[in-house]
Scaffold this motif. Structure first.
Motif, PDB file in Angstrom:
ATOM      1  N   GLY A 106      -8.404   2.117   7.073  1.00  0.00           N
ATOM      2  CA  GLY A 106      -8.274   3.417   7.715  1.00  0.00           C
ATOM      3  C   GLY A 106      -7.256   4.314   7.035  1.00  0.00           C
ATOM      4  N   VAL A 107      -6.128   3.729   6.604  1.00  0.00           N
ATOM      5  CA  VAL A 107      -5.105   4.506   5.889  1.00  0.00           C
ATOM      6  C   VAL A 107      -5.671   5.060   4.591  1.00  0.00           C
ATOM      7  N   VAL A 108      -6.335   4.185   3.829  1.00  0.00           N
ATOM      8  CA  VAL A 108      -6.915   4.627   2.560  1.00  0.00           C
ATOM      9  C   VAL A 108      -7.988   5.680   2.805  1.00  0.00           C
ATOM     10  N   GLY A 109      -8.797   5.473   3.824  1.00  0.00           N
ATOM     11  CA  GLY A 109      -9.836   6.444   4.145  1.00  0.00           C
ATOM     12  C   GLY A 109      -9.280   7.813   4.487  1.00  0.00           C
ATOM     13  N   ALA A 110      -8.147   7.834   5.193  1.00  0.00           N
ATOM     14  CA  ALA A 110      -7.520   9.114   5.535  1.00  0.00           C
ATOM     15  C   ALA A 110      -7.054   9.851   4.284  1.00  0.00           C
ATOM     16  N   GLU A 111      -6.523   9.105   3.313  1.00  0.00           N
ATOM     17  CA  GLU A 111      -6.102   9.718   2.055  1.00  0.00           C
ATOM     18  C   GLU A 111      -7.301  10.296   1.306  1.00  0.00           C
ATOM     19  N   VAL A 112      -8.408   9.571   1.339  1.00  0.00           N
ATOM     20  CA  VAL A 112      -9.616  10.039   0.661  1.00  0.00           C
ATOM     21  C   VAL A 112     -10.149  11.305   1.332  1.00  0.00           C
ATOM     22  N   ARG A 113     -10.217  11.287   2.650  1.00  0.00           N
ATOM     23  CA  ARG A 113     -10.743  12.447   3.379  1.00  0.00           C
ATOM     24  C   ARG A 113      -9.858  13.673   3.205  1.00  0.00           C
ATOM     25  N   ASP A 146      -6.074 -10.429   8.366  1.00  0.00           N
ATOM     26  CA  ASP A 146      -6.945 -10.567   9.521  1.00  0.00           C
ATOM     27  C   ASP A 146      -7.738  -9.276   9.725  1.00  0.00           C
ATOM     28  N   ALA A 147      -8.678  -9.338  10.653  1.00  0.00           N
ATOM     29  CA  ALA A 147      -9.620  -8.223  10.821  1.00  0.00           C
ATOM     30  C   ALA A 147      -8.916  -6.938  11.253  1.00  0.00           C
ATOM     31  N   SER A 148      -7.927  -7.047  12.148  1.00  0.00           N
ATOM     32  CA  SER A 148      -7.275  -5.832  12.647  1.00  0.00           C
ATOM     33  C   SER A 148      -6.444  -5.162  11.552  1.00  0.00           C
ATOM     34  N   THR A 149      -5.754  -5.966  10.724  1.00  0.00           N
ATOM     35  CA  THR A 149      -4.967  -5.380   9.641  1.00  0.00           C
ATOM     36  C   THR A 149      -5.882  -4.802   8.567  1.00  0.00           C
ATOM     37  N   THR A 150      -6.989  -5.496   8.298  1.00  0.00           N
ATOM     38  CA  THR A 150      -7.971  -4.963   7.363  1.00  0.00           C
ATOM     39  C   THR A 150      -8.449  -3.589   7.803  1.00  0.00           C
ATOM     40  N   ALA A 151      -8.808  -3.479   9.062  1.00  0.00           N
ATOM     41  CA  ALA A 151      -9.293  -2.190   9.582  1.00  0.00           C
ATOM     42  C   ALA A 151      -8.215  -1.112   9.470  1.00  0.00           C
ATOM     43  N   ALA A 152      -6.964  -1.495   9.751  1.00  0.00           N
ATOM     44  CA  ALA A 152      -5.874  -0.521   9.690  1.00  0.00           C
ATOM     45  C   ALA A 152      -5.656  -0.004   8.275  1.00  0.00           C
ATOM     46  N   LEU A 153      -5.634  -0.906   7.293  1.00  0.00           N
ATOM     47  CA  LEU A 153      -5.365  -0.477   5.922  1.00  0.00           C
ATOM     48  C   LEU A 153      -6.539   0.300   5.335  1.00  0.00           C
ATOM     49  N   LEU A 198       0.839  -1.200   0.000  1.00  0.00           N
ATOM     50  CA  LEU A 198       0.000   0.000   0.000  1.00  0.00           C
ATOM     51  C   LEU A 198       0.875   1.251   0.000  1.00  0.00           C
ATOM     52  N   ALA A 199       1.938   1.246   0.808  1.00  0.00           N
ATOM     53  CA  ALA A 199       2.856   2.390   0.812  1.00  0.00           C
ATOM     54  C   ALA A 199       3.473   2.583  -0.572  1.00  0.00           C
ATOM     55  N   ARG A 200       3.839   1.493  -1.217  1.00  0.00           N
ATOM     56  CA  ARG A 200       4.401   1.579  -2.576  1.00  0.00           C
ATOM     57  C   ARG A 200       3.402   2.220  -3.529  1.00  0.00           C
ATOM     58  N   SER A 201       2.142   1.839  -3.423  1.00  0.00           N
ATOM     59  CA  SER A 201       1.136   2.371  -4.340  1.00  0.00           C
ATOM     60  C   SER A 201       0.893   3.862  -4.113  1.00  0.00           C
TER      61      SER A 201
END
Length: 228
Positions: A187-194, A178-185, A157-160
């Motif tokens: 969240g990262v994408v969501g922050a970029e969108v916002r 897993d669920a926690s990593t899914t939520a984290a990533l 994701l960082a590379r992209s």
């Protein structure tokens, strides 16, 4: 706006996987793409990410037509769309350290003209991106076989994000996590969108995830896709 209009796409002439697909992704929005296996979700992802030229129809990025595949296109469009694939292990060179995985687009782009300044700028940018996706400094010197799928997908994701794309295609980005990593990533994408930096096409078989993640969801089915 990332716009696909009347797109037919496939891998053999005269045998499209997709027929007549229209899709629009605006800056600052997450568009979910759902649908059963075999309807062409990954094919559509590759067309949207400029990795596969449509057999028919058009792809436009902010009003500029994109013809041919990524490296044959207008230089202004080559970094306009990033992509995160389902399998991080299939999308990286197993010999590279995570810091080198993240830095790949920066080396190709030439972040600075002077070699020394370029290396310094890349190091700083890699550290910033790693922090953004939740990778600690000790992980950056490890190779793919020394980290988990989730840690490797964070690097992907960082590379992209490294080249500053205006749009991001996430093709089942969290399917192997897993669920926690899914939520984290997510969240990262969501922050970029916002922050107004990205429009996102999020492809997933997980309807519950898309309900939370996406602003709207498009179902890809028999009405828009030909036989797989």
């Amino acid at each position: 706006m990332l716009t696909l209009t009347g797109v037919d796409a496939g891998y053999e002439p005269g045998r499209p996987v997709l027929r007549g697909v229209d899709l629009r992704v605006a800056p600052g929005e997450v568009v979910g793409l759902s649908g059963p296996s075999g309807t062409g979700k990954t094919t559509l992802a590759r067309v949207a990410a400029l990795l596969l030229a449509p057999q028919r129809g058009t792809v436009e990025i902010d009003g500029v037509g994109a013809s041919g595949v990524r490296y044959a296109r207008d230089p202004r469009l080559r970094t306009a769309v990033g992509m995160v694939f389902q399998s991080p292990r299939r999308s990286v060179d197993a010999r590279l350290r995570l810091r080198d995985v993240i830095a790949e687009p920066l080396r190709l782009r030439g972040l600075a003209t002077a070699a020394r300044a370029g290396a310094t700028a890349r190091t700083e940018r890699v550290a910033e991106l790693a922090g953004r996706v939740g990778l600690t400094a000790d992980l950056l010197d490890r190779r793919p076989h020394e980290v988990s799928d989730g840690q490797l997908q964070r690097a992907c994701l960082a590379r992209s994000l490294a080249s500053g794309p205006r749009y991001l295609v996430c093709d089942e980005m969290t399917a192997m996590l897993d669920a926690s990593t899914t939520a984290a990533l997510v969240g990262v994408v969501g922050a970029e969108v916002r922050a107004g930096r990205l429009g996102v096409l999020a492809i997933s078989h997980d309807d519950a995830l898309l309900d939370v993640w996406a602003d709207r969801v498009v179902a890809l089915g028999a009405a828009v896709a030909g036989p797989a």
